[in-house]
Each structure stands twice: as structure tokens, then as C-alpha cells.
Scaffold this active site. Structure first.
Site, PDB file in Angstrom:
ATOM      1  N   LYS A   1       0.793  -1.229   0.000  1.00  0.00           N
ATOM      2  CA  LYS A   1       0.000   0.000   0.000  1.00  0.00           C
ATOM      3  C   LYS A   1       0.826   1.280   0.000  1.00  0.00           C
ATOM      4  O   LYS A   1       0.343   2.333  -0.420  1.00  0.00           O
ATOM      5  CB  LYS A   1      -0.942  -0.006   1.210  1.00  0.00           C
ATOM      6  CG  LYS A   1      -2.108  -0.962   1.109  1.00  0.00           C
ATOM      7  CD  LYS A   1      -3.218  -0.396   0.256  1.00  0.00           C
ATOM      8  CE  LYS A   1      -4.486  -1.226   0.356  1.00  0.00           C
ATOM      9  NZ  LYS A   1      -5.622  -0.612  -0.342  1.00  0.00           N
TER      10      LYS A   1
ATOM     11  N   ASP B   1      -7.943  -0.333   6.872  1.00  0.00           N
ATOM     12  CA  ASP B   1      -7.976  -1.624   7.572  1.00  0.00           C
ATOM     13  C   ASP B   1      -6.588  -1.959   8.113  1.00  0.00           C
ATOM     14  O   ASP B   1      -6.424  -2.943   8.827  1.00  0.00           O
ATOM     15  CB  ASP B   1      -8.437  -2.735   6.632  1.00  0.00           C
ATOM     16  CG  ASP B   1      -9.915  -2.643   6.293  1.00  0.00           C
ATOM     17  OD1 ASP B   1     -10.229  -2.602   5.087  1.00  0.00           O
ATOM     18  OD2 ASP B   1     -10.729  -2.609   7.223  1.00  0.00           O
TER      19      ASP B   1
END
Length: 409
Positions: free
Chosen positions: A80, A127
Site C-alpha cells: 500500500k 484496515d
């Protein structure tokens, strides 16, 4: 469309409603050249390994299996950071009037720029892995960041976000999509910069930058495969939460191969499968997932599709799968001990579901019809992306060492 479900609680859906559409040009190799230029300017940059699992491929009866191991990316244990750091770069360039096509991290860290960037505040919901990427990127620039997490988030993931940069992290009592709305509200009220990896009406520019950031890993993988003598993969399995990563990779493949692109399958948790549900509805629009929205695949527990990438997945995905937690757990164990002399890969719950599914498709008699429909055979060259390592160390040990979430016989 009616999904096919097996006794193994795995559902498959054939995407028969493919729209003729133009390649998503913003994800092409040419359009994303500035992304790679910026990533390569980072001191932490190095291409992540493309792990070839030769012994496993032989055992499962296919030509080759490759795993792009993003657990090695930037020391963040997940992919990410690619999107987070590039999005922050673009926001800063926009605010400071810098040219994003040529800018480097060294330039952004010059005293005259850093003084201005340090006054900026970034915010996001995560998350786990996206927030860690934003926290890390903000820390590199000397900026403050706030990260909100949905209910049920593991404290180890929250602490990893704090450790990656200087973010203030809060585990909320909200579901993921409501937490995203809360972060957007906080940004508007406080004048912060929202860096969110999903899109909605009126908010799609930053998500496009994040999605472009993800393309570095797919173009690295294609170049690495070419060096190994493989012209292209025949099959690509992509895990999806909101579908930003899956759509970014699919779009890059569509731009690269056109009508000769590989067979792409999207894989989601069966309790929160928004891409699956959107394809099932067969009306061209995106739809919220049904189910409890709670699985061990924390990074995939997202109920609403990203509006930037949904059209890409709608137009170019061949198949959708919805899988129980036991499939992900199986994938973690397969990657930890693949076969023979193959190199082990440490993969977390969100990173391993594609391997779990692939191993079952190739081994289990109950899935023979699925296997034939996909065209998986001895000539198949398969590409997977391990999007995270052991981001929840205790959970990883419980699954890999103690056999939690057994698949059964």
C-alpha cells in the site's frame, strides 16, 4: 447472473457482461512513467521479488506459478505504500506548484519545501496497510497524519501504523465504509488533506493517483517475467476489497495486452464481496456487498466498490470468486511451505486468499468444472500478488503454526 456454489463454500461467477470500452489510459506504462520515476527516487526503493514456485507448479500440474512478494515493499510489509506515497507526492506538488512528472523525494525534502509541507495534515481510513503507507509517507515529508480504523481492527496493526510514521491512530466503533465517511468529514471540518484509496461522486482525483501508484508493482512483475523468458501470464488472480488494487492491476494489463490480455479473476471474502455482488446484479452499476462484513481478511473487508476501478473490473474481469476464511488460511500455509525447494513466502490473511483458491482449483475434484471453465491446464502461467506479510503476527502464527481455520478434508 447466477453464481455457482460448491460443497467447499466457494462461489464462482462468470462475468458475461463485458462492455466494449477503451483501455483505461491513465494506467498505461507511458502514463504511469512519472509514478515509477518518483518511486525510484526514494532511498527505500527496490523492486520486490517475483518468486517462482516451480515445484508447486509441477505438483499442481501447471506450467508456472509466480508470486509478486509485496511484503518486501519499502520495509512496510505490504504494497500500500506505493499508492500512499505517490498520492501525497501529487497533493504536495499541487499545493506547492511543483511538476509531478519530474519531482523527486529529495526535492520535496528540500528545506524551502519541507517548511511548507510540515504545515500540511493528511487523514485517511484504513484496515491497516493503506494507513501505514500514508503514515510512512507523511513521516518522510515531516507532516502530521491522522488514521482512523474500523471496529474490530487488531491493535498490532494500529501500532504498526504509528511506528511507520508519526500518525495519530484511532480504532473507531464504525464499520469500514462509515469510517471512510468520518475521515472525509474530519478533513472537511479541519482543512486536512484526505488521502483515501476509494472513490465516490466528487472524490476521485486522489484515488486515481493512489491507483496509479499501485501500477509500479505490476510493471515490475511483467518486466521480471520477461527476464525469465515468459512473454505474459495466462491467468492472474487478484484479491479485492474496494477493488482499487485489483482494478489498477487489471487496467495496466488491459493497456499492455489489449485483446490478448490474461484471464483475470477477482477473489473476495464471501462475507463482504462487493465486486462479486456488482457483477452478479448484471446491470453495469456498483453495488454494496451482502453478508456480515467480518472476515479474517481485514484488508478486504470493504463493502462498497471504488467508483474509479469498478468500470475497469466490470469491463475486463473474466471471473469473480467469493471464498470463506478457510481458503485464505490454506493459502497462508501453502505459501509458508509451498513444495520441494521452492522459496517460502510469508503472507497474511489478505495476501494469501488467491493462493488458497488456486491450490484448491488445481487439486480438488469438486472444483474440476471451475478449473475447466477457467482454462487452467498444463500450459497455464499464473501470476499472483502477495499484498501483505504477517501484518497481524499473532494471527499469522495461530493460522500457520497452530492450524487455525482448517479447510477440512
Amino acid at each position: 447472473m447466477i453464481p455457482v456454489k460448491t460443497s467447499l463454500n466457494i462461489q464462482m461467477l462468470v462475468n458475461s457482461r463485458k462492455y466494449p470500452s477503451q483501455c483505461p489510459d491513465f494506467l498505461s506504462r507511458e502514463a504511469t512513467e512519472p509514478v515509477r520515476h518518483f518511486h525510484e527516487s526514494l532511498k527505500q526503493y527496490a523492486p520486490t521479488p517475483l518468486v517462482e514456485l516451480s515445484a508447486l507448479a509441477k505438483r499442481l500440474g501447471v506450467a508456472a506459478i509466480y508470486v509478486k512478494d509485496e511484503s518486501k515493499r519499502f520495509g512496510l510489509n505490504a504494497f500500500k505504500g506505493l499508492g500512499g506515497v505517490y498520492a501525497l507526492c501529487r497533493v504536495v506538488c499541487q499545493q506547492l506548484g511543483l511538476d509531478h512528472r519530474t519531482v523527486t523525494m529529495e526535492q520535496l525534502q528540500l528545506p524551502e519545501n519541507r517548511e511548507k509541507v510540515e504545515k500540511m495534515v493528511f487523514v485517511t481510513t484504513t484496515d491497516g496497510n493503506h494507513g501505514k503507507g500514508v503514515s510512512w509517507a507523511a513521516g518522510l515529508l515531516g507532516a502530521k497524519s491522522y488514521v482512523y480504523m474500523p471496529r474490530g481492527s487488531v491493535e498490532a496493526r494500529a501500532q504498526a501504523i504509528r511506528d511507520a510514521g508519526s500518525a495519530e491512530v484511532t480504532i473507531t466503533d464504525l464499520g469500514y465504509d462509515d469510517a471512510v465517511r468520518y475521515a472525509a468529514k474530519m478533513a472537511e471540518e479541519n482543512g486536512w488533506f484526505l488521502v483515501q484509496d476509494t472513490a465516490w461522486p466528487g472524490y476521485d482525483i486522489v484515488p486515481r493517483w493512489i491507483i496509479q501508484g499501485y501500477t509500479t508493482m505490476v510493471y515490475e512483475a511483467l518486466d521480471q517475467m520477461e527476464l525469465l523468458g515468459r512473454s505474459r501470464p495466462t491467468h492472474v488472480f487478484l484479491q479485492a476489497g474496494v477493488g482499487a488494487m485489483a482494478g489498477g492491476v487489471t487496467g495496466a494489463l488491459a493497456c499492455t495486452y489489449g485483446e490478448d490480455m490474461p484471464c483475470v479473476s477477482v477473489v473476495e471474502p464471501n462475507q463482504v464481496a462487493c465486486i462479486f455482488e456488482s457483477v452478479r446484479r448484471n446491470d453495469g452499476g456498483e453495488h454494496k456487498a451482502t453478508g456480515s462484513e467480518v472476515t479474517i481478511m481485514a484488508g478486504l473487508n470493504c463493502a462498497e466498490p471504488c467508483q474509479v476501478t469498478w468500470p475497469i473490473l466490470r469491463d475486463y474481469t473474466g471471473f469473480c470468486f467469493a471464498c470463506p476464511d478457510t481458503v485464505s488460511a490454506r493459502g497462508m500455509r501453502v505459501l509458508a511451505a509451498p513444495a520441494g525447494e521452492d522459496r517460502p513466502v510469508t503472507s497474511g490473511e489478505s495476501g494469501a486468499v488467491t493462493m488458497g483458491l488456486l491450490s484448491l482449483l488445481l487439486e480438488r475434484r469438486e472444483l474440476e468444472d471451475f478449473r475447466k471453465t477457467l482454462g487452467l491446464d498444463e500450459n497455464s502461467v499464473i501470476l499472483l500478488f502477495n499484498t501483505e506479510g504477517d501484518t497481524d503476527p499473532a494471527g499469522y502464527r495461530n493460522i500457520v503454526y497452530n492450524g487455525a481455520y482448517p479447510f477440512g478434508k
